[in-house]
Scaffold this motif. Structure first.
Motif, PDB file in Angstrom:
ATOM      1  N   GLU A   1    -110.021 -93.967 -56.449  1.00  0.00           N
ATOM      2  CA  GLU A   1    -111.118 -93.095 -56.868  1.00  0.00           C
ATOM      3  C   GLU A   1    -112.197 -93.908 -57.577  1.00  0.00           C
ATOM      4  OE1 GLU A   1    -108.098 -89.342 -57.828  1.00  0.00           O
ATOM      5  OE2 GLU A   1    -109.282 -90.285 -59.431  1.00  0.00           O
ATOM      6  N   GLU A   2    -113.446 -93.513 -57.370  1.00  0.00           N
ATOM      7  CA  GLU A   2    -114.550 -94.239 -57.982  1.00  0.00           C
ATOM      8  C   GLU A   2    -114.508 -94.155 -59.503  1.00  0.00           C
ATOM      9  OE1 GLU A   2    -119.464 -94.249 -57.915  1.00  0.00           O
ATOM     10  OE2 GLU A   2    -118.334 -93.202 -56.351  1.00  0.00           O
ATOM     11  N   GLN A   3    -114.325 -92.945 -60.059  1.00  0.00           N
ATOM     12  CA  GLN A   3    -114.351 -92.788 -61.509  1.00  0.00           C
ATOM     13  C   GLN A   3    -113.159 -93.464 -62.169  1.00  0.00           C
ATOM     14  OE1 GLN A   3    -116.921 -91.369 -63.372  1.00  0.00           O
ATOM     15  NE2 GLN A   3    -115.775 -92.367 -65.021  1.00  0.00           N
ATOM     16  N   ALA A   4    -111.979 -93.303 -61.604  1.00  0.00           N
ATOM     17  CA  ALA A   4    -110.780 -93.926 -62.186  1.00  0.00           C
ATOM     18  C   ALA A   4    -110.913 -95.441 -62.160  1.00  0.00           C
ATOM     19  CB  ALA A   4    -109.536 -93.476 -61.428  1.00  0.00           C
TER      20      ALA A   4
ATOM     21  N   PHE B   1    -113.804 -97.127 -62.162  1.00  0.00           N
ATOM     22  CA  PHE B   1    -114.822 -97.452 -63.168  1.00  0.00           C
ATOM     23  C   PHE B   1    -114.196 -97.512 -64.552  1.00  0.00           C
ATOM     24  CE2 PHE B   1    -117.726 -95.977 -66.443  1.00  0.00           C
ATOM     25  CZ  PHE B   1    -118.836 -96.808 -66.277  1.00  0.00           C
ATOM     26  N   ASP B   2    -113.386 -96.512 -64.886  1.00  0.00           N
ATOM     27  CA  ASP B   2    -112.755 -96.466 -66.208  1.00  0.00           C
ATOM     28  C   ASP B   2    -111.798 -97.634 -66.417  1.00  0.00           C
ATOM     29  OD1 ASP B   2    -114.127 -94.115 -66.682  1.00  0.00           O
ATOM     30  OD2 ASP B   2    -112.428 -92.814 -66.168  1.00  0.00           O
TER      31      ASP B   2
ATOM     32  N   THR C   1    -113.804-100.943 -66.712  1.00  0.00           N
ATOM     33  CA  THR C   1    -114.535-100.946 -67.984  1.00  0.00           C
ATOM     34  C   THR C   1    -113.592-101.252 -69.142  1.00  0.00           C
ATOM     35  OG1 THR C   1    -116.185 -99.354 -67.176  1.00  0.00           O
ATOM     36  CG2 THR C   1    -115.942 -99.566 -69.555  1.00  0.00           C
TER      37      THR C   1
ATOM     38  N   SER D   1    -113.098 -97.357 -54.739  1.00  0.00           N
ATOM     39  CA  SER D   1    -112.704 -98.134 -55.916  1.00  0.00           C
ATOM     40  C   SER D   1    -113.635 -99.321 -56.120  1.00  0.00           C
ATOM     41  CB  SER D   1    -111.259 -98.619 -55.769  1.00  0.00           C
ATOM     42  OG  SER D   1    -110.347 -97.565 -55.941  1.00  0.00           O
TER      43      SER D   1
ATOM     44  N   GLY E   1    -116.778 -98.062 -57.807  1.00  0.00           N
ATOM     45  CA  GLY E   1    -116.539 -97.844 -59.230  1.00  0.00           C
ATOM     46  C   GLY E   1    -116.436 -99.150 -59.991  1.00  0.00           C
TER      47      GLY E   1
ATOM     48  N   LYS F   1    -119.959-100.633 -60.491  1.00  0.00           N
ATOM     49  CA  LYS F   1    -120.675 -99.913 -61.548  1.00  0.00           C
ATOM     50  C   LYS F   1    -120.187-100.343 -62.934  1.00  0.00           C
ATOM     51  CE  LYS F   1    -121.912 -95.704 -59.007  1.00  0.00           C
ATOM     52  NZ  LYS F   1    -121.732 -94.231 -58.915  1.00  0.00           N
TER      53      LYS F   1
ATOM     54  N   ARG G   1    -122.382-102.127 -65.706  1.00  0.00           N
ATOM     55  CA  ARG G   1    -122.516-101.448 -66.998  1.00  0.00           C
ATOM     56  C   ARG G   1    -122.232-102.399 -68.165  1.00  0.00           C
ATOM     57  NH1 ARG G   1    -121.983 -96.090 -68.621  1.00  0.00           N
ATOM     58  NH2 ARG G   1    -122.968 -95.639 -66.605  1.00  0.00           N
TER      59      ARG G   1
END
Length: 334
Positions: free
Chosen positions: A218-221, A223-224, A227, A248, A251, A254, A258
Motif C-alpha cells: 500500500e502507498e500510505q503504509a 510512506f509511513d 518515513t 509501495s 509511497g 514520497k 518528504r
C-alpha cells in the motif's frame, strides 16, 4: 411490491404453470398461438425469469466466479479487466465476490453459484480449498503453487524478479538495501525477498543486514514505514529501496522526498508489476514488469478447460517477467 411470478403469467394467459414455463423456455411442445399469448402476458406483467434458479436447476450457471479480498489498486484493475474480457469472449458471465468475512466467502464458494472459480484471497486456507475441490468445482488459485483434483494455480516467478532487480541495483554500485515488503503471508512478497537475498549472497553483500520494512503493498503504509525508518536512522546507509509493488514504490518515493532527499540522486527506488501509472509517475519507476493481463487470461482459460472436463494443468509459472529501467534508479554517487 410483490415480484411477478410465473404463476401470475400462467393465470393471465389462462394456461397451466408448466405450459407457461415451457413457452418461456422455448420448448416446441407449445403451439405458436399459445406461446404468443403467454409471451404477451409476461410482457404485460413485466415478468423477469429467475435466471439463477433456472441455471442452478439445470446444473450449469455459465458463470465464473472471482473471489478476492480486494480489487483496489492498479494491479487489480488490470487483472479484473483481463478476466472479464476473457470470460465474456467465452460466452460466460462473471461474478466478483469481494469479502473479508471468511465464512461468507466460503458459503459463496460452496453454494454452487458458478461453474468455475478463480481465487485470490489470503483468507482461503489449504483446508478450505480441500472442501472446494470436494464439491468438484473447477478452481484456479492465483499466487499459490497448489495442485489437486479440480485445482490449478497461476503464479509469477517472483523470486526471479527480486533477483534481477537486486542484481541491477548492485551493478549501479549500491551495496546497502531495504525491502519494503507486502503482507507477511503473501507468496509474491516472500519470493521477492528470497530473490533479493540470493542476489546479495551471490555478490558477497549478504554480510550487511538487509533492512526489512512492512509496506503491505500500500502507498500510505509504505510512506509511513519508510518515513519512520529514515527519521530513526538519520545516518542511514541504505541507498536503494526495493518496494514490493509499484504502489509501495510510490509511497517510498514520497517519504524520501518528504525527508528532503532526492530520488534517484540520494536514494534509488524500484517497484514491481509495471502498472500503467509507473511510466507516468515522477520520477518514472524502475520496476519489474509482471504479465498481469496474461495471468488473468490463463486463469480463465484453465478454469474453462477444467469445466469442459480437462484434468488440472497444475502449477504454471509465468517466467516472462522483465526488468524495466526508468528514472527512479541511478548509479550511486560516492
Amino acid at each position: 411490491m410483490r415480484k411477478t411470478t410465473i404463476k401470475d403469467v400462467a393465470e393471465r394467459a389462462g394456461v397451466a404453470i408448466s405450459t407457461a414455463s415451457n413457452a418461456l423456455n422455448g420448448t416446441k411442445t407449445v403451439s405458436p398461438a399459445t406461446r404468443d399469448r403467454i409471451l404477451a402476458a409476461a410482457k404485460a406483467l413485466n415478468y423477469t425469469p429467475n435466471l439463477i434458479g433456472k441455471r442452478l436447476r439445470s446444473g450449469q450457471t455459465n458463470v465464473i466466479g472471482l473471489y478476492t479480498a480486494s480489487v483496489a489498486g492498479p494491479y487489480f484493475y488490470i487483472l479484473v479487466e483481463a478476466i472479464a474480457k476473457a470470460v465474456d469472449a467465452a460466452g460466460y458471465g462473471l461474478t466478483i465476490t469481494l469479502m473479508n468475512n471468511h465464512e461468507a466467502l466460503m458459503d459463496s464458494l460452496l453454494g454452487n453459484t458458478c461453474d468455475g472459480a478463480i481465487i485470490f484471497s489470503p483468507t482461503i486456507t489449504d483446508e478450505d480449498l480441500a472442501r472446494v475441490t470436494q464439491q468438484h468445482l473447477p478452481t484456479v488459485v492465483l499466487d499459490r503453487p497448489l495442485t489437486a483434483a479440480y485445482l490449478s494455480s497461476i503464479i509469477f516467478d517472483s523470486f526471479e524478479g527480486g533477483y534481477q532487480v537486486t542484481k541491477y541495483l548492485i551493478r549501479l554500485g549500491h551495496k546497502h538495501f531495504a525491502f519494503v515488503g507486502g503482507l507477511d503471508e503473501n507468496r509474491d512478497s516472500n519470493e521477492r525477498l528470497r530473490g533479493i537475498r540470493a542476489a546479495l549472497k551471490e555478490t558477497g553483500l549478504d554480510a550487511e543486514p538487509l533492512v526489512l520494512l512492512h509496506g503491505r503493498f500500500e502507498e500510505q503504509a509504505s510512506f509511513d514505514a519508510v518515513t519512520d525508518y529514515l527519521t530513526a536512522n538519520p545516518e542511514r546507509k541504505v541507498t536503494a529501496f526495493i518496494a514490493g509493488n509499484d504502489l509501495s514504490a510510490m509511497g517510498t518515493i514520497k517519504a524520501v522526498q518528504r525527508m528532503g532527499l532526492s530520488v534517484p540522486g540520494d536514494i534509488s527506488v524500484s517497484g514491481f508489476d509495471d502498472t500503467v501509472v509507473s511510466a507516468y509517475y515522477r520520477p518514472s519507476l524502475t520496476t519489474f514488469r509482471n504479465p498481469i493481463e496474461t495471468q488473468g487470461q490463463l486463469a480463465v482459460r484453465e478454469a474453462l478447460r477444467m469445466i469442459s472436463g480437462g484434468n488440472p494443468a497444475g502449477t504454471q509459472q509465468l517466467l516472462k517477467g522483465q526488468l524495466v529501467r526508468r528514472d527512479s534508479t541511478s548509479e550511486l554517487n560516492d
